[in-house]
Design an enzyme around this catalytic site. Sequence first.
Site, PDB file in Angstrom:
ATOM      1  N   GLU A  76      36.853  68.841  48.677  1.00  0.00           N
ATOM      2  CA  GLU A  76      37.373  67.587  48.108  1.00  0.00           C
ATOM      3  C   GLU A  76      38.312  66.866  49.068  1.00  0.00           C
ATOM      4  O   GLU A  76      38.280  65.648  49.190  1.00  0.00           O
ATOM      5  CB  GLU A  76      38.083  67.843  46.775  1.00  0.00           C
ATOM      6  N   PHE A 130      34.996  66.034  39.211  1.00  0.00           N
ATOM      7  CA  PHE A 130      35.864  65.984  38.031  1.00  0.00           C
ATOM      8  C   PHE A 130      37.240  65.550  38.502  1.00  0.00           C
ATOM      9  O   PHE A 130      37.686  65.983  39.566  1.00  0.00           O
ATOM     10  CB  PHE A 130      35.985  67.363  37.361  1.00  0.00           C
ATOM     11  N   PHE A 190      39.787  67.836  40.108  1.00  0.00           N
ATOM     12  CA  PHE A 190      39.693  68.275  41.507  1.00  0.00           C
ATOM     13  C   PHE A 190      40.277  67.255  42.487  1.00  0.00           C
ATOM     14  O   PHE A 190      40.298  67.503  43.693  1.00  0.00           O
ATOM     15  CB  PHE A 190      38.245  68.600  41.886  1.00  0.00           C
ATOM     16  N   HIS A 250      38.478  71.103  33.423  1.00  0.00           N
ATOM     17  CA  HIS A 250      37.437  70.087  33.601  1.00  0.00           C
ATOM     18  C   HIS A 250      37.615  68.934  32.621  1.00  0.00           C
ATOM     19  O   HIS A 250      36.651  68.258  32.275  1.00  0.00           O
ATOM     20  CB  HIS A 250      36.039  70.681  33.397  1.00  0.00           C
TER      21      HIS A 250
END
Lengths: 319, 329
Positions: free
Chosen positions: B61, B84, B87, B130
């Site tokens: 990420e 998501f 992250f 999440h």
Amino acid sequence: MTLTAEKKHDLLRQMYTIRAFEEMAEQLYTMGKIHGTMHLSIGMEASAVGAVAALQDDDFILSTHRGHGHCIAKNADLNLMMAEFMGKETGYCRGRGGSMHIADVDGGNLGANGVVGGGIPIAVGVGLSQKMQKTGRICLSFFGDGAANLGPFHEALNMAAIWTLPVVFVCENNQYAMSYSAKKAFAIDKISDRAAAYGMPGETVDGNDLMAVYTAVRRAVDRARDGGGPSLIESSTYRWRGHSKSDANRYRSKAEIEEWRAKDPIARFRQQLIDAGELDDQGADAIMQAASGAIDTAVEFADSSPEPDLATIEDGVYA
Amino acid sequence: MPRELTYLEAVREALQQEMRRDERVFVIGEDVGVYGGAFGVTRGMVEEFGEERIIDTPISELGIAGAITGAALTGMRPVGEIMFMDFTTLAAEQLVNQAAKIRFMFGGNATVPFVLRTPAGSGTGAAAQHSQSLENWFVHVPGLKVVMPSTPYDAKGLLVASIRDDNPVMFIENKLLYKSRGPVPEEIYTLPLSVSEVKREGRDVTIVATAIMVQRALEAARQLAEMGIEVEVVDPRTLKPLDRQPIIASVIKTGRVLIVHEACKTGGFGGELAAVIAGSEAFDFLDAPIIRLAGRDMPIPYNRTLEYHTVPQVDDIVQAARKLAEGSV
């Protein structure tokens, strides 16, 4: 890959300029004309100059918080640089960035960085962008030994390797991440050994030998420009000064510092040129004096430059 | 009958049309290629644009955030995807310390025109890691823009505008809204950033809501109308920089305001909205305290019933607005 005598003289001039600039900056800091913190690269000049000498003028670099040498090696205007150190409106970043955030975007210097490892992932984007635009330009990412133990290093090297990007990663191992010795921070002898884990060439060079740095980085640059992808070069060197201006040097001995001072990269390159008959003492002294003269001019320019206008305080937050 | 698309299709169409129009635009993220994105937003796009412009990445990420920063800095207009919003924490260094500050730190001598798309919100049963709504983390960072569309129409127009904007834009999509449908013109269009919109007019209570809470507020307004309470719903659409005037004007009109968002209440965007209203000329028109409905200050639970009651639902909005309108707060 051979350099003309004229080019070598210019590289010696750059090293003297970096040394003179930083010694002056240190003095101005003590006088209170430069504030904040400051990270000097005195003793590391061959690493910056040798690496950037391997680039073309329109290639990019991303630098570190110890980036004065990189900035000067990338042909920075010393007046604008000194004005930035003093926080003046005429500085490279209009006094908003200071020594840790100098950028000269038009000159291909995409910025020093106050965050250890902060520039490495950006280099991937610059390399990607050059590949997509087929510019033939490459990006050289400078970082220190401390950055090589951060997550961004690993993510960035992997991404650059899988996409065969035109990026050269130059790790300047100056032996200490602030006070933490590289000997303690790594279970490997050579940081360049990590290159193998990403499928790229890796090489450790004597970072105090300008020609050794130049030759290794030039090989990596040529490879990147030919579509061969990234490389990792470890330039092994040493900073004579502390990490920053608040460093009492409690973690290393005077003897160690003296041992490295004896390996002064400027004196070494100067002697190499004299031994090769490419320069004499008189010529070398003239180069040194010209370099310090340029610094005096830069201080005058910065001193006489205006402070930023308070009415512009929020300029540049958004485009 | 105007054509209808889902919110997800509207986002995809914005990406497709901008990529056809401007070759500097490309998409980069985890599983955005053949897989089509975790939620299917980029499905089919690699077939049209190829792997050169729909770039699959390793699970990195921070690497994605760095790649869009560097590419934006040197002539491209990338659209990154973080699978998501949870992250974005891994990418935060590049977003907060680098992308957001580069232009200012460089004295205005650089632009970083990227969009980072990321889905936020609960309601999918995916539990605590999440389901978060972290928009306020980014609202707090000068240099970033934060956009949160609530309808398919807004999603397309605001995404096109975000791609054309010269700043780094956090474009926060809502997972539950992906399947919602609404009219979306076929042609390419932009909706200006930093323009709040009155989504429904009313005289009794103002509800300022973001993302999926706009839809819940509109449903609540329909129910409240049957009780004779006329609610005005205002959607900021861009949280930063915020267009304050339509919000203030609405509160001056109704004298009562309910703020609704999904993210945790403490330190949330509702506090900012409340302060904006209380510090404005609307203060003298307030007939009741400013009320905030927001997510509870807790991680999102896995259990469906617990999850449902962690964030505001239509019934909660109806009850709160009714109390406000009836002066029983």
